[in-house]
Design an enzyme around this catalytic site. Structure first.
Site, PDB file in Angstrom:
ATOM      1  CD  GLU A   9      61.088  65.666  46.587  1.00 24.01           C
ATOM      2  OE1 GLU A   9      61.671  66.345  47.433  1.00 24.01           O
ATOM      3  OE2 GLU A   9      59.853  65.645  46.467  1.00 24.01           O
ATOM      4  CG  ASN A  30      58.741  59.862  43.096  1.00 27.08           C
ATOM      5  OD1 ASN A  30      58.143  59.850  42.027  1.00 27.08           O
ATOM      6  ND2 ASN A  30      58.262  60.457  44.183  1.00 27.08           N
ATOM      7  CG  HIS A  35      54.075  68.123  43.112  1.00 23.96           C
ATOM      8  ND1 HIS A  35      52.879  67.782  43.699  1.00 23.96           N
ATOM      9  CD2 HIS A  35      54.995  67.284  43.637  1.00 23.96           C
ATOM     10  CE1 HIS A  35      53.079  66.790  44.556  1.00 23.96           C
ATOM     11  NE2 HIS A  35      54.354  66.456  44.521  1.00 23.96           N
ATOM     12  CD  GLU A  75      55.221  62.970  45.191  1.00 22.38           C
ATOM     13  OE1 GLU A  75      55.212  64.171  45.494  1.00 22.38           O
ATOM     14  OE2 GLU A  75      56.113  62.187  45.556  1.00 22.38           O
ATOM     15  CG  ASP A 104      49.793  68.659  43.332  1.00 21.84           C
ATOM     16  OD1 ASP A 104      50.693  69.030  42.565  1.00 21.84           O
ATOM     17  OD2 ASP A 104      49.948  68.560  44.558  1.00 21.84           O
TER      18      ASP A 104
HETATM   19  O1  G3I Z   1      54.050  66.219  62.405  1.00 17.70           O
HETATM   20  C1  G3I Z   1      52.870  66.998  62.383  1.00 17.70           C
HETATM   21  C2  G3I Z   1      51.734  66.240  63.033  1.00 17.70           C
HETATM   22  O2  G3I Z   1      52.047  66.033  64.382  1.00 17.70           O
HETATM   23  C3  G3I Z   1      50.408  67.000  62.876  1.00 17.70           C
HETATM   24  O3  G3I Z   1      49.372  66.209  63.319  1.00 17.70           O
HETATM   25  C4  G3I Z   1      50.174  67.351  61.419  1.00 17.70           C
HETATM   26  C5  G3I Z   1      48.915  68.136  61.180  1.00 17.70           C
HETATM   27  O4  G3I Z   1      49.100  69.498  61.376  1.00 17.70           O
HETATM   28  O5  G3I Z   1      51.306  68.061  60.920  1.00 17.70           O
HETATM   29  C6  G3I Z   1      52.469  67.245  60.947  1.00 17.70           C
HETATM   30  O6  G3I Z   1      53.582  67.693  60.234  1.00 17.70           O
HETATM   31  C7  G3I Z   1      53.390  67.803  58.843  1.00 17.70           C
HETATM   32  C8  G3I Z   1      54.114  66.718  58.058  1.00 17.70           C
HETATM   33  O7  G3I Z   1      53.760  66.858  56.704  1.00 17.70           O
HETATM   34  C9  G3I Z   1      53.903  65.288  58.505  1.00 17.70           C
HETATM   35  O8  G3I Z   1      52.612  64.963  58.723  1.00 17.70           O
HETATM   36  C10 G3I Z   1      53.888  69.117  58.363  1.00 17.70           C
HETATM   37  O9  G3I Z   1      53.195  70.161  59.024  1.00 17.70           O
HETATM   38  C11 G3I Z   1      53.741  69.242  56.884  1.00 17.70           C
HETATM   39  O10 G3I Z   1      54.459  70.386  56.428  1.00 17.70           O
HETATM   40  C12 G3I Z   1      54.278  68.018  56.170  1.00 17.70           C
HETATM   41  O11 G3I Z   1      54.008  68.270  54.797  1.00 17.70           O
HETATM   42  C13 G3I Z   1      54.196  67.228  53.875  1.00 17.70           C
HETATM   43  C14 G3I Z   1      55.403  67.504  53.004  1.00 17.70           C
HETATM   44  O12 G3I Z   1      55.521  66.487  52.026  1.00 17.70           O
HETATM   45  C15 G3I Z   1      56.675  67.550  53.808  1.00 17.70           C
HETATM   46  O13 G3I Z   1      57.739  67.791  53.001  1.00 17.70           O
HETATM   47  C16 G3I Z   1      52.954  67.181  53.005  1.00 17.70           C
HETATM   48  O14 G3I Z   1      51.841  66.806  53.786  1.00 17.70           O
HETATM   49  C17 G3I Z   1      53.155  66.186  51.858  1.00 17.70           C
HETATM   50  O15 G3I Z   1      52.100  66.316  50.943  1.00 17.70           O
HETATM   51  C18 G3I Z   1      54.437  66.503  51.129  1.00 17.70           C
HETATM   52  O16 G3I Z   1      54.625  65.532  50.140  1.00 17.70           O
HETATM   53  C19 G3I Z   1      55.764  65.666  49.293  1.00 17.70           C
HETATM   54  C20 G3I Z   1      56.180  64.284  48.880  1.00 17.70           C
HETATM   55  O17 G3I Z   1      56.410  63.509  50.016  1.00 17.70           O
HETATM   56  C21 G3I Z   1      57.402  64.325  47.998  1.00 17.70           C
HETATM   57  N1  G3I Z   1      57.204  65.172  46.872  1.00 17.70           N
HETATM   58  C22 G3I Z   1      56.725  66.503  47.166  1.00 17.70           C
HETATM   59  C23 G3I Z   1      55.476  66.447  48.019  1.00 17.70           C
HETATM   60  C24 G3I Z   1      54.969  67.838  48.270  1.00 17.70           C
HETATM   61  O18 G3I Z   1      55.840  68.581  49.046  1.00 17.70           O
END
Ligand code: G3I
Length: 843
Positions: free
Chosen positions: A604, A655, A692, A721, A723
């Site tokens: 990104e 990506n 996405h 990715e 969905d």
């Molecule tokens: O750090 C906490 C952790 O301590 C806790 O156990 C967990 C469960 O509640 O939350 C954790 O933080 C989360 C983090 O992922 C890391 O695990 C955040 O709340 C959550 O908002 C974060 O979201 C991820 C997001 O990227 C962040 O930008 C999503 O799961 C993930 O699917 C998403 O993936 C991205 C790709 O990397 C890049 N492309 C877009 C895609 C969707 O946004």
């Protein structure tokens, strides 16, 4: 309260007497300190009724508003927030479709900075290059999307900071009203007002300009809908650009006054006067009798005059910088001729430049048209001649040869010539004979509209084939996998319900979060590979390929590097940041050398707004990030080189999102950057299209064509990715989702340079999106989307093997004799396809 009644009420208000009528909501008070008032009671205004709302200078107005009546908003000053603090949320106006009038209210504070509303943004980032998409994805405040708004003398609309979009169904601006962007002076905010969805005509007599006329703060105006908007203000500074998506925008300012007074005119200039300030898309028209102060790029039409004959000037009177006009294969310059003195003219204070590239970035050999029409009652004489266009020169992108394609009226015989004037060029039309010369050959055909041909597949029939997805993948020599959410399952236990499903159905995995920067290097040079290792071990036990995601990103970067992904929070030097990045990449890729087969090296890194491609077709704009701003563009080159050094066998990927379909600027930007890296000798193997997407908004022909063109530059193009969100889980929506899953999977399986398709998560309730975008439901039951993927795999499998009724070996009696495909009996068969009990089986 209608406008007539306003003066009476205003007198009451200004005298300080509170209005206590049933139809008045008054939360305005003498707020001199910033003790904010919040007003949140619901307001309903029935058709034909009027409600007055008096807002306070320091207030958050969060009422849910409904009805079809009229709301008069009297703003008590400059901090009347329309939504919650810092724009975090905006109020629900989805059920309101009436009129809104905005007035200043000076009863308490007579000298506030301005009197108006500051709109909330809900944290959404708007992209003007993809305005309609941003709007449909809810990335703009749409409170007034169904309203007819009038901004009265002395009123102002402003916004909170960031890249913001605000949609107003219909907007009229009285002289003395003002559209601003961010309400404070700053260099980064960008605000775009999108108007006209209700398809009616309007007048913009107020002023569109950033706070304190600070042109580093962008303010843009986007016209949608079929109506005509007349801009009559003469001092606008639409420094974030004017975009005419549809309908007409007429620059009807007084050009003579603009010229003598060195005024900015209808649009004004933009800060970088070498860049385009006005885009007129294919369905749009720019016209009028006034002046346009910045370079104008026209895919649609130019129409001097306002429902009649006139002169349209492209000239910057305020800064005296040359403007210029870009014409395209679809441009039409509509010129009406009445008499030798009365005819439309286009005057360009700059060159006319032809770009042989259409709105969707497709090159074309079509030429821009000049369409001559005769005004009603026109009576011309032989020898009459008309200078219909003047410019300071002519140019073309890539020095392509070009000429005007003239469309003639069905009267007289004409000669139209472009001539050099010494100081530029002019296009002159001359009547050479009064006799009709049969020159009218009609307009060119309209450009092809997009089609997306889809294959049929049968959901119910597919459900009877219970062969796992993974079975087909082996024969397709492709990887189909899922993103694994580490905290949501025990990936160390192959027999747990989720891992056992993954190992049965998929032959590839990627960590949804566990290999990102903040997860693996939470403190400088302190690496935590534990969660990633668990996934790699699972993959090794179950012969799955591992994708690595991701090495360089602006998001989920450890706090010791940056506190928001963009800022170089610790003021590190370029050398320090390079050393941090190198250490991270070398250690992470090195740790999983030979185990992670493919890495998203840069994720990104492109900016959302890639309008730059329109006038510079090989360009791309990078997203501001700690890496891009702290190091410079070569962070990309270095990242790939280091990843390659750490594991020369790993497939290295660039990506991104919103890069899936041909015809979008960001799609071009990714291709341009990939080409640039390849040409620089950087070890990049391919690109990843995240996908996405929203079900029902997929053009798979454009996806496929985009994927295929990476083969031409020796690159793979993977789906990384996938969905597909749905509005609800009705059978109809789920089928639309399944159809898109089918079509995308077919593309991935049939495009040779696509090796991998990853779905971003296993089950709906564990997705990062709340729109049920995955192929399994919360209970891991297969959704129609699963069968879409299944059908695409089995169909492609059948095409490759010639067998369309394959049964898994385990489901066929093992006692029967086996035959090879030529009918020869086989004893102790090795791996391959055989016939047993009359069915094809695979061992
Ligand atoms: O750090 C906490 C952790 O301590 C806790 O156990 C967990 C469960 O509640 O939350 C954790 O933080 C989360 C983090 O992922 C890391 O695990 C955040 O709340 C959550 O908002 C974060 O979201 C991820 C997001 O990227 C962040 O930008 C999503 O799961 C993930 O699917 C998403 O993936 C991205 C790709 O990397 C890049 N492309 C877009 C895609 C969707 O946004």
């Amino acid at each position: 309260m209608n406008k007539k009644a306003l003066s009476l009420v205003a007198a009451t208000l200004f005298s300080g007497v509170a209005v206590a009528a049933d139809n008045t909501v008054d939360f305005c008070k003498n707020n001199t300190a910033n003790d904010y008032v919040t007003y949140s009671n619901a307001i309903s205004v029935a058709e034909g009724k009027i409600t007055d709302v008096l807002t306070s200078r320091y207030s958050y107005w969060t009422s849910k508003v409904s009805g079809k009546g009229t709301i008069n908003i009297y703003s008590g000053g400059e901090r009347c927030f329309f939504g919650t603090a810092k724009g975090a949320t905006w109020p629900d106006w989805t059920q309101f479709s009436g009129e809104v009038h905005l007035y200043p209210l000076k009863k308490f504070v007579s000298n506030a900075g301005f009197y108006g509303l500051i709109w909330a943004h809900g944290g959404k980032t708007f992209n003007p290059e993809e305005a309609e998409k941003s709007a449909s994805e809810g990335k703009m405040n749409s409170c007034f999307a169904k309203s007819k708004m009038t901004m009265h003398d002395g009123s102002t609309l402003a916004t909170e900071s960031g890249n913001r979009g605000l949609r107003i169904g219909h907007l009229d601006m009285e002289a003395g009203s003002r559209l601003m962007g961010y309400y404070k002076k700053s260099n980064t905010p960008k605000t775009y007002y999108m108007v006209g969805a209700d398809n009616t005509d309007a007048t913009i007599a107020g002023r569109i300009a950033p706070v304190e006329d600070n042109v580093m703060e962008e303010i843009g105006f986007i016209k949608e809908g079929t109506g005509t908007y007349r801009i009559t203000g003469n001092t606008n500074i639409i420094c974030g650009g004017l975009r005419v998506l549809a309908g007409k925008v007429l620059a009807n300012n007084d050009a003579a006054k603009a010229k003598s007074g060195k005024m900015s005119g209808a649009t004004g200039f933009i800060p970088d006067q070498t860049k385009v300030g006005v885009y007129v898309m294919q369905a749009g028209t720019i016209g009028g009798t006034g002046s346009i102060g910045s370079i104008t790029d026209v895919y649609g039409s130019i129409e001097p005059g306002d429902n009649g004959i006139g002169t349209l000037i492209f000239q910057d009177f305020a800064k005296s910088t040359k403007t210029g006009l870009h014409v395209r294969p679809t441009t039409k310059v509509n010129i009406e001729i009445g008499s030798e003195t009365e005819y439309d003219k286009v005057i360009v204070d700059g060159p006319v430049e032809y770009y042989n590239i259409g709105q969707d970035f497709v090159p074309s050999t079509r030429m821009p048209q000049i369409v001559l029409t005769l005004a009603e009652g026109a009576s011309l004489k032989e020898g009459d001649s008309f200078t219909i266009l003047t410019a300071t020169g002519r140019q073309s992108y890539n020095n392509v040869e070009w000429h005007w394609d003239i469309k003639y009226p069905d009267a007289y015989t004409w000669e139209v010539k472009e001539e050099s004037t010494g100081t530029g060029i002019k296009v002159v039309a001359t009547v050479t004979s009064l006799k009709y010369g049969n020159q009218n050959d009609g307009n060119q055909d309209d450009v092809d509209t997009d089609t997306d041909e889809r294959e049929e597949w049968d959901l119910n029939a597919e459900k009877t084939n219970t062969t796992a997805l993974r079975y087909f993948q082996r024969y397709l020599k492709k990887y189909v996998g899922v993103a694994v959410r580490g905290w949501a399952m025990d990936i160390s236990n192959d027999n747990d319900w989720q891992p056992s499903k993954i190992k049965k159905e998929f032959n590839a995995v990627v960590a949804e979060n566990e290999m990102k920067f903040d997860a693996v290097e939470p403190s400088q040079n302190q690496f935590n590979f534990g969660d990633g290792d668990k996934l790699v071990a699972f993959a090794q036990r179950n012969s799955c390929r591992v994708r690595g995601h991701c090495l360089v990103w602006h998001n989920q970067v450890a706090g010791w590097v940056t506190d928001n992904g963009q800022k170089n929070s610790f003021n590190r030097s370029r050398a320090e940041l390079l050393s941090i990045l190198k250490n991270h990449i070398m250690k992470v890729v090195g740790h999983w050398k030979g185990k992670v087969a493919e890495w998203d090296v840069c994720n990104e890194i492109l900016d959302d707004n890639q309008s730059i491609i329109r006038s510079n077709p090989n360009a791309y704009a990078l997203r501001p990030s700690v890496w891009a701003t702290g190091i410079g563009e070569d962070f990309i080159d270095s990242a790939f080189v280091w990843a390659h050094q750490a594991d020369p066998d790993a497939v290295l990927i660039l990506n991104d999102y919103d890069v899936e379909f041909l015809g979008q600027a960001k799609t071009e930007a990714l291709h341009n950057l990939a080409k640039r890296l390849k040409a620089s000798g950087i070890p990049i193997n391919g690109v990843g299209l995240q996908c996405h997407l929203d079900a029902g908004h997929v053009n798979v022909s454009k996806l496929k064509a985009n994927m295929e063109r990476y083969a031409d530059i020796g690159m793979v193009c993977n789906i990384t990715e996938l969905d597909l969100g749905v509005d609800n889980t009705s059978a109809e929506q789920l089928k639309i989702q399944a159809d898109d899953y089918y079509a995308i999977t077919r593309a991935a399986m049939t495009v040779d340079n696509c090796t991998t398709m990853m779905i971003w998560g296993l089950k709906d309730n564990d997705s990062w999106r709340s729109s049920n975008p995955l192929i399994y439901d919360a209970g891991l039951a297969a959704k129609p989307a699963y069968w879409g993927v299944h059908a695409a795999l089995s169909k492609t499998h059948a095409e490759i093997t010639g067998i369309d009724d394959v049964e898994a070996e385990s489901r066929v009696s093992s006692s029967s004799a086996m035959y090879d495909l030529k009918g020869r009996k086989i004893i102790n068969p090795s791996k391959g396809m055989y016939i047993r009990d009359g069915k094809v089986v695979v061992k």
